[in-house]
Write a protein that holds these residues in place. Structure first.
Motif, PDB file in Angstrom:
ATOM      1  N   PRO A  47       0.854  -1.323  -0.075  1.00 55.41           N
ATOM      2  CA  PRO A  47      -0.086  -0.007   0.011  1.00 55.41           C
ATOM      3  C   PRO A  47       0.700   1.228  -0.057  1.00 55.41           C
ATOM      4  CG  PRO A  47      -0.788  -1.404   1.806  1.00 55.41           C
ATOM      5  CD  PRO A  47       0.514  -2.057   1.093  1.00 55.41           C
ATOM      6  N   ALA A  69      -4.562   1.781  -1.573  1.00 53.47           N
ATOM      7  CA  ALA A  69      -5.455   1.949  -0.381  1.00 53.47           C
ATOM      8  C   ALA A  69      -4.701   1.676   0.906  1.00 53.47           C
ATOM      9  CB  ALA A  69      -6.680   1.154  -0.279  1.00 53.47           C
ATOM     10  N   SER A  70      -4.666   2.412   1.813  1.00 51.73           N
ATOM     11  CA  SER A  70      -3.909   2.424   3.095  1.00 51.73           C
ATOM     12  C   SER A  70      -4.730   1.975   4.147  1.00 51.73           C
ATOM     13  CB  SER A  70      -3.351   3.636   3.530  1.00 51.73           C
ATOM     14  OG  SER A  70      -4.081   4.875   3.294  1.00 51.73           O
ATOM     15  N   GLN A 129       0.369   5.128  -1.581  1.00 50.77           N
ATOM     16  CA  GLN A 129      -0.558   5.826  -2.386  1.00 50.77           C
ATOM     17  C   GLN A 129       0.202   6.784  -3.159  1.00 50.77           C
ATOM     18  OE1 GLN A 129      -3.408   7.862   0.069  1.00 50.77           O
ATOM     19  NE2 GLN A 129      -4.682   6.297  -0.035  1.00 50.77           N
ATOM     20  N   HIS A 168      -4.687  -1.506 -10.024  1.00 50.07           N
ATOM     21  CA  HIS A 168      -3.922  -1.319  -8.678  1.00 50.07           C
ATOM     22  C   HIS A 168      -4.701  -0.299  -7.896  1.00 50.07           C
ATOM     23  CE1 HIS A 168      -0.768  -3.670 -10.417  1.00 50.07           C
ATOM     24  NE2 HIS A 168      -0.693  -3.171 -11.545  1.00 50.07           N
ATOM     25  N   ALA A 169      -5.549   0.274  -8.217  1.00 48.03           N
ATOM     26  CA  ALA A 169      -6.364   1.289  -7.159  1.00 48.03           C
ATOM     27  C   ALA A 169      -6.385   0.613  -5.633  1.00 48.03           C
ATOM     28  CB  ALA A 169      -7.648   1.684  -7.703  1.00 48.03           C
ATOM     29  N   GLY A 170      -6.857  -0.549  -5.826  1.00 50.29           N
ATOM     30  CA  GLY A 170      -7.101  -1.188  -4.449  1.00 50.29           C
ATOM     31  C   GLY A 170      -5.657  -1.321  -3.566  1.00 50.29           C
ATOM     32  N   ASP A 171      -4.535  -1.422  -4.381  1.00 46.66           N
ATOM     33  CA  ASP A 171      -3.267  -1.989  -3.725  1.00 46.66           C
ATOM     34  C   ASP A 171      -2.837  -0.503  -3.114  1.00 46.66           C
ATOM     35  OD1 ASP A 171      -3.316  -4.439  -5.151  1.00 46.66           O
ATOM     36  OD2 ASP A 171      -2.047  -3.932  -6.647  1.00 46.66           O
ATOM     37  N   ARG A 197      -5.131   2.044 -13.170  1.00 46.11           N
ATOM     38  CA  ARG A 197      -6.182   2.300 -12.145  1.00 46.11           C
ATOM     39  C   ARG A 197      -6.942   1.217 -11.741  1.00 46.11           C
ATOM     40  NH1 ARG A 197      -7.970   8.257 -14.340  1.00 46.11           N
ATOM     41  NH2 ARG A 197      -6.787   9.630 -12.637  1.00 46.11           N
ATOM     42  N   ARG A 198      -7.418   0.455 -13.045  1.00 46.84           N
ATOM     43  CA  ARG A 198      -8.134  -0.380 -12.570  1.00 46.84           C
ATOM     44  C   ARG A 198      -7.431  -1.597 -11.708  1.00 46.84           C
ATOM     45  NH1 ARG A 198      -8.121  -4.347 -15.885  1.00 46.84           N
ATOM     46  NH2 ARG A 198      -7.810  -2.984 -17.662  1.00 46.84           N
TER      47      ARG A 198
END
Length: 182
Positions: free
Chosen positions: A100, A181-182, A102, A176-179, A173-174
């Motif tokens: 994680p 997240a903190s 950002q 890795h957006a969840g990766d 974005r699709r």
């Protein structure tokens, strides 16, 4: 000191300084003048009219609206390729270690976005026939890029690059957006 160049946004001013002054944006100072922000580095001055910056923000135009007077079509293509290379490398490193983070995620997103926006700037120079006119290249760097690879400056090639950069941004974005997240 000669009259300052005119930028369409603060981001364009800093990018221009990076192209003409070593570490230009890192050493830049910004001051207010009656006509706009004056961005200076290494003896080079760039004026960003207040209205131009506001118009760019309202339009969501990273580098500004209209056609650049500072960077030529060749420079925009090279800037786009540079940001795309950074985004690709950063994306690969992010995928290899998707802890994680950002900051790293947003850096890759910014690089893909700037790559696409730079190519969109180059497209603004194109004529109806699909190629930029000779006067779209006024810098040594831009002219050398055109002379070395004229095929990079056709409408088809620039639109293909723009689509690839936008698809790469969306895909990153699709995936890795969840990766991030903190």
């Amino acid at each position: 000191m000669p009259d300052p160049g005119r930028a369409r946004s603060l981001i364009e001013a800093h990018l221009y300084l990076d192209l003409v002054v070593p570490d230009g944006s890192a050493q830049a100072s910004v001051s207010e003048s009656p006509d706009g922000w004056l961005v200076q580095a290494g003896g080079v001055e760039v004026l960003v009219p207040y209205e131009a910056e506001q118009t760019a923000k309202r339009a969501g135009a990273t580098f500004g609206t209209g056609v650049s007077e500072l960077l030529d079509a060749g420079q925009w293509v090279l800037v786009g390729a540079t940001y795309a290379s950074r985004a690709l490398e950063g994306g690969l490193l992010f995928a290899a270690d998707p802890s994680p983070d950002q900051e790293r995620f947003h850096a890759v997103v910014a690089d893909w976005s700037f790559a696409a926006d730079a190519v969109a700037e180059a497209l603004k120079f194109l004529q109806e026939g699909g190629e930029p006119p000779p006067d779209a290249f006024w810098t040594e760097l831009g002219t050398a890029a055109r002379d070395a690879e004229p095929g990079r400056f056709t409408r088809a090639k620039l639109e293909s690059d723009l689509a690839f950069y936008r698809q790469s941004l969306a895909g990153f974005r699709r995936l890795h957006a969840g990766d991030a997240a903190s």
